[in-house]
Design a protein around this motif. Structure first.
Motif, PDB file in Angstrom:
ATOM      1  N   ASP A  22     -72.489 -47.652 -47.752  1.00  0.00           N
ATOM      2  CA  ASP A  22     -71.585 -47.172 -46.711  1.00  0.00           C
ATOM      3  C   ASP A  22     -70.163 -47.584 -47.064  1.00  0.00           C
ATOM      4  O   ASP A  22     -69.863 -48.781 -47.167  1.00  0.00           O
ATOM      5  CB  ASP A  22     -71.943 -47.761 -45.342  1.00  0.00           C
ATOM      6  CG  ASP A  22     -73.277 -47.242 -44.826  1.00  0.00           C
ATOM      7  OD1 ASP A  22     -73.470 -46.020 -44.790  1.00  0.00           O
ATOM      8  OD2 ASP A  22     -74.126 -48.079 -44.455  1.00  0.00           O
ATOM      9  N   ILE A  23     -69.277 -46.600 -47.260  1.00  0.00           N
ATOM     10  CA  ILE A  23     -67.868 -46.868 -47.555  1.00  0.00           C
ATOM     11  C   ILE A  23     -67.021 -45.909 -46.720  1.00  0.00           C
ATOM     12  O   ILE A  23     -67.323 -44.716 -46.649  1.00  0.00           O
ATOM     13  CB  ILE A  23     -67.537 -46.664 -49.044  1.00  0.00           C
ATOM     14  CG1 ILE A  23     -68.341 -47.630 -49.922  1.00  0.00           C
ATOM     15  CG2 ILE A  23     -66.040 -46.852 -49.300  1.00  0.00           C
ATOM     16  CD1 ILE A  23     -68.109 -47.417 -51.415  1.00  0.00           C
ATOM     17  N   THR A  24     -65.970 -46.441 -46.107  1.00  0.00           N
ATOM     18  CA  THR A  24     -65.022 -45.603 -45.378  1.00  0.00           C
ATOM     19  C   THR A  24     -63.633 -45.787 -45.966  1.00  0.00           C
ATOM     20  O   THR A  24     -63.151 -46.917 -46.105  1.00  0.00           O
ATOM     21  CB  THR A  24     -64.998 -45.966 -43.882  1.00  0.00           C
ATOM     22  OG1 THR A  24     -66.296 -45.752 -43.317  1.00  0.00           O
ATOM     23  CG2 THR A  24     -63.983 -45.102 -43.136  1.00  0.00           C
ATOM     24  N   ILE A  25     -63.004 -44.675 -46.339  1.00  0.00           N
ATOM     25  CA  ILE A  25     -61.646 -44.672 -46.889  1.00  0.00           C
ATOM     26  C   ILE A  25     -60.731 -44.039 -45.847  1.00  0.00           C
ATOM     27  O   ILE A  25     -60.873 -42.858 -45.530  1.00  0.00           O
ATOM     28  CB  ILE A  25     -61.566 -43.875 -48.208  1.00  0.00           C
ATOM     29  CG1 ILE A  25     -62.683 -44.301 -49.192  1.00  0.00           C
ATOM     30  CG2 ILE A  25     -60.180 -43.999 -48.821  1.00  0.00           C
ATOM     31  CD1 ILE A  25     -62.571 -45.699 -49.713  1.00  0.00           C
ATOM     32  N   SER A  26     -59.797 -44.818 -45.323  1.00  0.00           N
ATOM     33  CA  SER A  26     -58.894 -44.314 -44.283  1.00  0.00           C
ATOM     34  C   SER A  26     -57.834 -43.400 -44.885  1.00  0.00           C
ATOM     35  O   SER A  26     -57.391 -43.617 -46.017  1.00  0.00           O
ATOM     36  CB  SER A  26     -58.215 -45.484 -43.574  1.00  0.00           C
ATOM     37  OG  SER A  26     -59.180 -46.316 -42.955  1.00  0.00           O
ATOM     38  N   PRO A  27     -57.400 -42.392 -44.146  1.00  0.00           N
ATOM     39  CA  PRO A  27     -56.394 -41.464 -44.675  1.00  0.00           C
ATOM     40  C   PRO A  27     -55.048 -42.156 -44.850  1.00  0.00           C
ATOM     41  O   PRO A  27     -54.691 -43.074 -44.117  1.00  0.00           O
ATOM     42  CB  PRO A  27     -56.325 -40.369 -43.602  1.00  0.00           C
ATOM     43  CG  PRO A  27     -56.841 -41.005 -42.350  1.00  0.00           C
ATOM     44  CD  PRO A  27     -57.847 -42.008 -42.791  1.00  0.00           C
ATOM     45  N   GLY A  28     -54.297 -41.691 -45.859  1.00  0.00           N
ATOM     46  CA  GLY A  28     -52.954 -42.210 -46.087  1.00  0.00           C
ATOM     47  C   GLY A  28     -52.907 -43.648 -46.537  1.00  0.00           C
ATOM     48  O   GLY A  28     -51.923 -44.348 -46.282  1.00  0.00           O
ATOM     49  N   THR A  29     -53.947 -44.102 -47.236  1.00  0.00           N
ATOM     50  CA  THR A  29     -53.991 -45.488 -47.728  1.00  0.00           C
ATOM     51  C   THR A  29     -54.292 -45.502 -49.219  1.00  0.00           C
ATOM     52  O   THR A  29     -54.752 -44.510 -49.786  1.00  0.00           O
ATOM     53  CB  THR A  29     -55.069 -46.322 -47.002  1.00  0.00           C
ATOM     54  OG1 THR A  29     -56.372 -45.767 -47.291  1.00  0.00           O
ATOM     55  CG2 THR A  29     -54.854 -46.342 -45.504  1.00  0.00           C
ATOM     56  N   ILE A  30     -54.029 -46.648 -49.831  1.00  0.00           N
ATOM     57  CA  ILE A  30     -54.471 -46.918 -51.201  1.00  0.00           C
ATOM     58  C   ILE A  30     -55.626 -47.905 -51.102  1.00  0.00           C
ATOM     59  O   ILE A  30     -55.458 -49.023 -50.615  1.00  0.00           O
ATOM     60  CB  ILE A  30     -53.329 -47.490 -52.066  1.00  0.00           C
ATOM     61  CG1 ILE A  30     -52.175 -46.497 -52.150  1.00  0.00           C
ATOM     62  CG2 ILE A  30     -53.841 -47.829 -53.468  1.00  0.00           C
ATOM     63  CD1 ILE A  30     -50.943 -47.023 -52.875  1.00  0.00           C
ATOM     64  N   HIS A  31     -56.789 -47.481 -51.536  1.00  0.00           N
ATOM     65  CA  HIS A  31     -58.033 -48.231 -51.334  1.00  0.00           C
ATOM     66  C   HIS A  31     -58.624 -48.592 -52.701  1.00  0.00           C
ATOM     67  O   HIS A  31     -58.899 -47.703 -53.512  1.00  0.00           O
ATOM     68  CB  HIS A  31     -59.015 -47.380 -50.539  1.00  0.00           C
ATOM     69  CG  HIS A  31     -60.179 -48.141 -49.986  1.00  0.00           C
ATOM     70  ND1 HIS A  31     -60.424 -48.249 -48.637  1.00  0.00           N
ATOM     71  CD2 HIS A  31     -61.177 -48.852 -50.589  1.00  0.00           C
ATOM     72  CE1 HIS A  31     -61.519 -48.973 -48.436  1.00  0.00           C
ATOM     73  NE2 HIS A  31     -61.984 -49.340 -49.618  1.00  0.00           N
ATOM     74  N   ALA A  32     -58.799 -49.863 -52.965  1.00  0.00           N
ATOM     75  CA  ALA A  32     -59.380 -50.312 -54.238  1.00  0.00           C
ATOM     76  C   ALA A  32     -60.875 -50.550 -54.080  1.00  0.00           C
ATOM     77  O   ALA A  32     -61.329 -51.077 -53.058  1.00  0.00           O
ATOM     78  CB  ALA A  32     -58.700 -51.597 -54.703  1.00  0.00           C
ATOM     79  N   ILE A  33     -61.616 -50.161 -55.112  1.00  0.00           N
ATOM     80  CA  ILE A  33     -63.053 -50.454 -55.165  1.00  0.00           C
ATOM     81  C   ILE A  33     -63.293 -51.290 -56.408  1.00  0.00           C
ATOM     82  O   ILE A  33     -62.993 -50.866 -57.531  1.00  0.00           O
ATOM     83  CB  ILE A  33     -63.896 -49.166 -55.194  1.00  0.00           C
ATOM     84  CG1 ILE A  33     -63.641 -48.362 -53.911  1.00  0.00           C
ATOM     85  CG2 ILE A  33     -65.368 -49.495 -55.341  1.00  0.00           C
ATOM     86  CD1 ILE A  33     -64.448 -47.097 -53.798  1.00  0.00           C
ATOM     87  N   VAL A  34     -63.790 -52.503 -56.213  1.00  0.00           N
ATOM     88  CA  VAL A  34     -63.976 -53.439 -57.312  1.00  0.00           C
ATOM     89  C   VAL A  34     -65.427 -53.894 -57.376  1.00  0.00           C
ATOM     90  O   VAL A  34     -66.164 -53.821 -56.394  1.00  0.00           O
ATOM     91  CB  VAL A  34     -63.042 -54.666 -57.187  1.00  0.00           C
ATOM     92  CG1 VAL A  34     -61.591 -54.235 -57.170  1.00  0.00           C
ATOM     93  CG2 VAL A  34     -63.362 -55.495 -55.942  1.00  0.00           C
ATOM     94  N   GLY A  35     -65.819 -54.373 -58.543  1.00  0.00           N
ATOM     95  CA  GLY A  35     -67.180 -54.871 -58.748  1.00  0.00           C
ATOM     96  C   GLY A  35     -67.431 -55.031 -60.226  1.00  0.00           C
ATOM     97  O   GLY A  35     -66.702 -54.481 -61.061  1.00  0.00           O
ATOM     98  N   GLU A  36     -68.460 -55.785 -60.559  1.00  0.00           N
ATOM     99  CA  GLU A  36     -68.810 -55.984 -61.964  1.00  0.00           C
ATOM    100  C   GLU A  36     -69.359 -54.694 -62.564  1.00  0.00           C
ATOM    101  O   GLU A  36     -69.656 -53.730 -61.850  1.00  0.00           O
ATOM    102  CB  GLU A  36     -69.847 -57.109 -62.087  1.00  0.00           C
ATOM    103  CG  GLU A  36     -69.313 -58.479 -61.716  1.00  0.00           C
ATOM    104  CD  GLU A  36     -70.273 -59.581 -62.140  1.00  0.00           C
ATOM    105  OE1 GLU A  36     -70.015 -60.201 -63.182  1.00  0.00           O
ATOM    106  OE2 GLU A  36     -71.274 -59.806 -61.450  1.00  0.00           O
TER     107      GLU A  36
END
Length: 514
Positions: A22-36
């Motif tokens: 479950d991931i939610t990306i809000s509008p008008g934002t810069i969203h980072a997704i990190v992980g190994e």
């Protein structure tokens, strides 16, 4: 544009890449997704872009469930993706690349002039300075990335997915790139960044989603977290983000390079009259934009280039080695960790035991008997088990094929094999490329320990944070020449970036050449 992934599950055979995500990306934002590596972040975003179809779950765009089965479905909905390895046709112009697949006008009469005007308007709007008429192969890497962004914007993307977007940029290009992303956010665009560079995550993003083993293990506001906390979420334990090392205690010169030049296949000079020394007990780093001669330098020293391409002097341990092949250099005490572990470092279908003896496979204890012609399976397995134990290679099965290991564990196997020589000189290129943050910490400690044991280390890395943290002295290459030598403890990344691109830096950060 708002993007939600609800209950996304994706398997590749026995591998569970995404587990009820479950991931939610809000509008008008810069969203980072990190992980190994293997955390499932790229898989999740490729599902959003239509490269993969989820086994279960929903992709929701602006609160409406959408069926995205191919990239053209995503593009039609306003989603664009810029890949780590650019998808550009190098002999074509900027305009031709951007309109490819979305050509204006009729099939019989392409209106490239109108397209170029539209591209120029977009370029000015987002300050993506690129000439629509330029040929892609003549552009810098940073400019090529702008072309990729324009390609997505030309298709009216409202949400951009960027996979490792700063991997090949100089510090100055990174700052320019971040300014572009902020302008996009200011105009209402939504940006998703897949990255492993935590300092950049903190500098550019509004929110961070952390993944581990196919699941979300954290979602935080960037302003409310730290690099140490993000690393702990990624790995599941505390991680030392900067290598701990005492000042070097260098001894006598082990490697002396004078006026080394290397000709390319097109008769251009890949390296041009380079001179430097590496002493016992020190790490000399080489920084530079990729393609400025670093690869050729390491391969020339390792004996992997034809003698006809190489001129100048390479003295190792008081002996000129230009006439020695790779095997004899290795026997003399030169170890080599290549930048391309698949092409140069491993035989992927061979077992870990078999890979552990590459380079020493023809001499005892790997072989035994009269004339040393029989493989000593017991000794070979014992050597592999030692490397697996000392370098934490997982899974710890000597009979497993190297292909079955993750990139980080493949790298640890190669490093373990080279360190076991033991070397007097270590040539190591891109030691942690594609490696998990926990394995990076481990590899850095091992390199410093080898230095402290008296080995001379020549390190090439495209990661400025890595090369400045590890190196005791830093040489910067530009156009195949040494642009300057700096003290990595005093020079900023901006100083180094200026040298990398042919600019000038304050004399306070420069040293005289060795």
């Amino acid at each position: 544009m708002k993007l939600e992934l609800r209950g996304i599950t994706k398997r590749f055979g026995a591998v569970l890449a995404n587990d009820h995500l479950d991931i939610t990306i809000s509008p008008g934002t810069i969203h980072a997704i990190v992980g190994e590596n293997g955390a499932g972040k790229s898989t999740a975003m490729r599902i959003a872009y239509g490269f993969y179809t989820a086994d279960s779950g929903e992709v929701v765009i602006n609160d409406q469930v959408r069926d995205i089965r191919a990239p053209h479905d995503a593009i039609a909905l306003g989603i664009g993706m810029v890949h780590q390895h650019f998808m550009l046709v190098r002999p074509m112009t900027v305009t031709e690349n951007i309109v490819l697949g979305a050509e204006p006008g009729s099939a019989m009469a392409l209106d490239l002039r109108k397209a170029a005007a539209n591209i120029r308007a977009l370029s000015e709007e987002f300050r993506l300075a690129v000439d629509p008429g330029a040929v892609v192969e003549d552009l810098s890497v940073g400019q090529q990335q702008r072309v990729e962004l324009l390609k997505a914007l030309y298709r009216r993307a409202e949400l951009l997915i960027l996979d490792e977007p700063t991997a090949v940029l100089t510090p100055q290009e990174v700052e320019e790139f971040f300014a572009i992303l902020r302008r996009m956010r200011g105009q209402g665009k939504t940006v998703i960044i897949i990255t492993h560079k935590l300092s950049e995550v903190l500098a550019i993003s509004d929110h961070v989603t952390v993944m581990r083993d196919g699941r979300v293990v954290g979602h935080v506001r960037t302003s409310e977290t730290t690099a140490a906390e993000l690393a702990r979420l990624m790995v599941g334990r505390d991680v030392l983000l900067r290598v701990a090392k005492t000042p070097a205690q260098p001894g006598a010169s082990v490697l002396t390079v004078r006026d080394l030049s290397i000709a390319g296949h097109d008769d251009t000079k890949r390296l041009d009259t380079v001179s430097f020394d590496v002493r016992a007990g020190e790490i000399v780093g080489i920084a530079g934009v990729e393609g400025n001669g670093q690869t050729e330098l390491i391969e020339a020293l390792a004996g992997l280039l034809p003698a006809s391409q190489v001129t100048g002097s390479m003295v190792f341990g008081g002996r000129e080695i230009r006439g020695l092949d790779a095997r004899r250099r290795r026997e003399a005490g030169i170890a080599h960790v290549p930048e391309d572990r698949h092409r140069r470092g491993l035989l992927l279908e061979f077992s870990l035991s078999e890979n552990a003896i590459l380079g020493v496979h023809y001499r005892p204890p790997a072989v035994s008997g009269v004339g040393a012609v029989f493989l000593n399976r017991t000794a070979i397995r014992r050597r592999a088990e030692l490397i697996i134990r000392d370098f934490d290679v997982r899974p710890p099965n000597p009979e497993l094929a190297a292909r079955a290991l993750s990139g980080g564990n493949q790298q640890k196997l190669i490093i373990g094999r080279e360190f076991e020589l033991p070397p007097k000189l270590l040539l190591i290129a891109q030691p942690t490329r594609g490696v998990d943050i926990g394995a990076i910490e481990f590899i850095h400690r091992k390199i410093v320990a080898l230095r402290d044991a008296g080995c001379a280390v020549l390190l090439v890395s495209a990661e400025l944070e890595e090369v400045t943290a590890l190196a005791d002295r830093l040489l910067v290459l530009n156009g195949g020449r040494i642009a300057g030598e700096v003290d990595p403890a005093r020079a900023t990344h901006e100083d180094i970036g200026m040298l990398m691109t042919g600019g000038h830096v304050p004399s306070r950060v420069l040293k005289g050449h060795s």
